[in-house]
Design an enzyme around this catalytic site. Structure first.
Site, PDB file in Angstrom:
ATOM      1  N   GLU A  11      -3.621   3.089   4.272  1.00  0.00           N
ATOM      2  CA  GLU A  11      -2.936   3.767   3.170  1.00  0.00           C
ATOM      3  C   GLU A  11      -3.910   3.734   2.011  1.00  0.00           C
ATOM      4  OE1 GLU A  11      -0.634   5.988   2.851  1.00  0.00           O
ATOM      5  OE2 GLU A  11       0.234   4.670   4.370  1.00  0.00           O
ATOM      6  N   CYS A  57      -1.054   4.284  -5.970  1.00  0.00           N
ATOM      7  CA  CYS A  57      -1.688   5.355  -5.205  1.00  0.00           C
ATOM      8  C   CYS A  57      -0.854   6.624  -5.328  1.00  0.00           C
ATOM      9  CB  CYS A  57      -1.924   4.947  -3.761  1.00  0.00           C
ATOM     10  SG  CYS A  57      -0.492   4.298  -2.972  1.00  0.00           S
ATOM     11  N   GLU A  67      -9.871  10.085  -7.721  1.00  0.00           N
ATOM     12  CA  GLU A  67      -8.851   9.109  -8.104  1.00  0.00           C
ATOM     13  C   GLU A  67      -9.406   8.192  -9.201  1.00  0.00           C
ATOM     14  OE1 GLU A  67      -7.606   5.852  -5.422  1.00  0.00           O
ATOM     15  OE2 GLU A  67      -5.564   6.518  -5.855  1.00  0.00           O
TER      16      GLU A  67
HETATM   17  C1  UN1 Z   1       1.216   2.299  -3.987  1.00  0.00           C
HETATM   18  O1  UN1 Z   1       0.975   2.817  -5.057  1.00  0.00           O
HETATM   19  O2  UN1 Z   1       0.297   1.765  -3.341  1.00  0.00           O
HETATM   20  O3  UN1 Z   1       6.325   5.253  -4.268  1.00  0.00           O
HETATM   21  C2  UN1 Z   1       2.574   2.222  -3.411  1.00  0.00           C
HETATM   22  C3  UN1 Z   1       5.923   4.379  -5.032  1.00  0.00           C
HETATM   23  C4  UN1 Z   1       6.119   2.938  -4.659  1.00  0.00           C
HETATM   24  C5  UN1 Z   1       5.013   2.494  -3.762  1.00  0.00           C
HETATM   25  C6  UN1 Z   1       3.648   2.783  -4.274  1.00  0.00           C
HETATM   26  N1  UN1 Z   1       7.374   2.786  -3.999  1.00  0.00           N
HETATM   27  O4  UN1 Z   1       5.392   4.658  -6.085  1.00  0.00           O
END
Ligand code: UN1
Length: 500
Positions: A254, A288, A389
């Site tokens: 991920e 992310c 990013e």
């Molecule tokens: C991440 O940023 O690595 O959807 C995960 C979201 C959170 C998870 C983010 N539930 O922003």
């Protein structure tokens, strides 16, 4: 804010807490106040990892045979314990990585949700039974564990992301070696303590602290590891995917995002402003899923931009443990420098810096890694600030002439994690839902805030391998493999496709 003594954190191997063989340690520092050492943490070397993998391999032989509903009961108890410790953990999250307390508590809530959800899967880990083409013969598919998993997690969700990986691994019958980020190790250790307290047997969960380069990469490549689940940067994820691909290991990565919010001319602008603010500056942009591109229809561009800047200007920067704070610091010095470099890049590329852009070092900000909420307007899709990013509180606002153009821009990045559209027109939202190339699409909601009962992950540089979270189609597919059983009770040789 008073400073407590640093936690002395240890590794956990086969149920025993101990320092690293190397004798070396790392410090976990509060990014809002670098004078606050949150923990002293082992910096593990190869022999520590070897022993942890060995412990997980041995425990696997019995854990895989524990009935899944029993495994589920342990996970249920872990969920209860985490829930009881929510405040303590939430504060630790904030102290260790800087996000504001409300979000620290949200992080823990996501871990609790995942634990309860996976506890229930203990009674649902179903396959299929289907008729055989031959008489006195039956067939079924069952989910079986994969073996020993290396779980490598980032600092931005110190309880949620470990929970996404640990609970599906365990419910499926795998054992794990968990290597949390060296920037959020204290929270990770506390989480593991609670899981052990719930009755998970020795060796089923092993915890190894250390840096990604030294400890994480050695762990992922270890021949005793059957699968790797990684969340972190695209550069590291792509490297791990190559290493695991060569070794024939299961791998799920991920990785990053460059998530767009499209604001159409028929959008409710107040709602879009509020959503964009939360998407761009929540967790200081260190998700992310953070919204780092706002693609706004030309007819509402000026209005949106003015309202967005006015609202962003009001965000109060500070220590996340203080109730008045809206946005906390960046995680560390190198991340802060990276963000400042991108701000310079944005200026050189010709985007208009309309808000922020500076590090704060005055007064209470002196000892932290604080950067103001930063808005670049007039950005073009080809600019680096609109493609790469940044992982910080920097957003690029781009003007679009039509829905089609906006969707094309949204899809032009190498990443495809989440994407959003604000529009009151059902035809616009339906088109966006169909055409946005992302793993997660939001309608009239920002790009952050995925829920655990659905698969999480993206396309392109955002994700590699199977999705996390969710059940079937997500985490359970990552952490189990299919086995098909044909049982012939005819007492004679029967030949499929050929007959009796
Ligand atoms: C991440 O940023 O690595 O959807 C995960 C979201 C959170 C998870 C983010 N539930 O922003």
């Amino acid at each position: 804010m008073s400073i407590s003594k640093p936690f002395k954190v240890k590794n956990l191997i086969n149920g025993k807490w101990a320092g690293a063989d190397t004798g070396k340690t790392l410090k976990s520092i509060n990014p809002a106040n670098t004078g606050d050492v949150v923990g002293i943490v082992p910096s593990s070397g190869k022999t520590d990892v070897d022993r942890a993998v060995d412990s997980a391999r041995k425990a696997y032989q019995s854990w895989r045979l524990v009935p899944a509903p029993k495994r589920g009961e342990m996970i249920f108890r872990a969920a209860c314990l985490i829930e009881q410790s929510k405040n303590e953990l939430g504060r630790l999250v904030t102290r260790e990585m800087g996000k504001i307390l409300k979000e620290g508590l949200g992080d823990v809530q996501e871990a609790i949700d995942m634990a309860y959800y996976m506890a229930g899967e203990g009674r649902r880990l179903s396959g299929e039974t289907v008729p055989s083409e031959l008489p006195d013969k039956d067939c079924k598919s069952i989910r079986v564990p994969i073996g020993v998993f290396a779980l490598i997690t980032p600092w931005n969700f110190p309880t949620a992301i470990p929970a996404w990986k640990i609970f599906p691994s365990l419910i499926s019958g795998n054992t794990v070696v968990f290597k949390p980020s060296s920037y959020a190790p204290v929270t990770a250790s506390r989480l593991v303590e609670l899981i052990c307290e719930a009755g998970v047997p020795d060796g089923v969960i092993n915890l190894i602290h250390g840096t990604g380069d030294e400890t994480g990469e050695y762990l992922a490549a270890h021949p005793g590891i059957d699968g790797v689940s990684f969340t972190g940067s695209t550069a590291v994820g792509e490297r791990l995917a190559r290493v695991c691909g060569r070794a024939g290991k299961e791998i799920s990565c991920e990785m990053g995002g460059k998530n767009p919010i499209i604001v159409m001319d028929d959008a409710r602008i107040d709602l879009a402003v509020e959503g964009a603010l939360w998407g761009a500056f929540g967790t200081t942009g260190q998700r992310c899923t953070a919204a780092s591109r706002l693609i706004v229809h030309r007819k509402v561009y000026d209005d949106f931009l003015e309202k967005f800047i006015t609202a962003a200007r009001k965000l109060r920067l500070g220590d996340g443990l203080l109730p008045a704070t809206d946005m906390g610091p960046l995680i560390n010095e190198s991340q802060m420098k990276k963000v400042l470099d991108y701000i310079e890049i944005g200026k050189k590329e010709g985007a208009e810096l309309r808000l922020g852009g500076r590090r704060r070092t005055d007064g209470a900000f002196k000892k932290g890694y604080f950067i103001e909420p930063t808005v670049f307007a007039g950005a073009a899709p080809r600019m680096r600030i609109a493609r790469e990013e940044i992982f910080g509180p920097v957003v690029a606002v781009i003007r679009a002439n039509s829905l089609e153009a906006a969707i094309d821009m949204a899809n032009s990045a190498d990443y495809g994690l989440s994407a959003a559209i604000y529009s009151q027109d059902v035809n616009n939202t339906a088109r966006a839902e169909r055409d946005l190339d992302a793993g997660i699409v939001y309608i009239n909601a920002p790009t952050i805030g995925a829920e655990i009962q659905l698969p999480f992950g993206g396309t392109g540089k955002s994700g590699h391998g199977r999705r996390e979270a969710g059940g079937r189609g997500g985490a359970l597919d990552m952490f189990t493999k299919w086995k098909v059983i044909y049982r012939d009770f005819s007492g004679r040789l029967q030949k499929a496709q050929i007959g009796g």
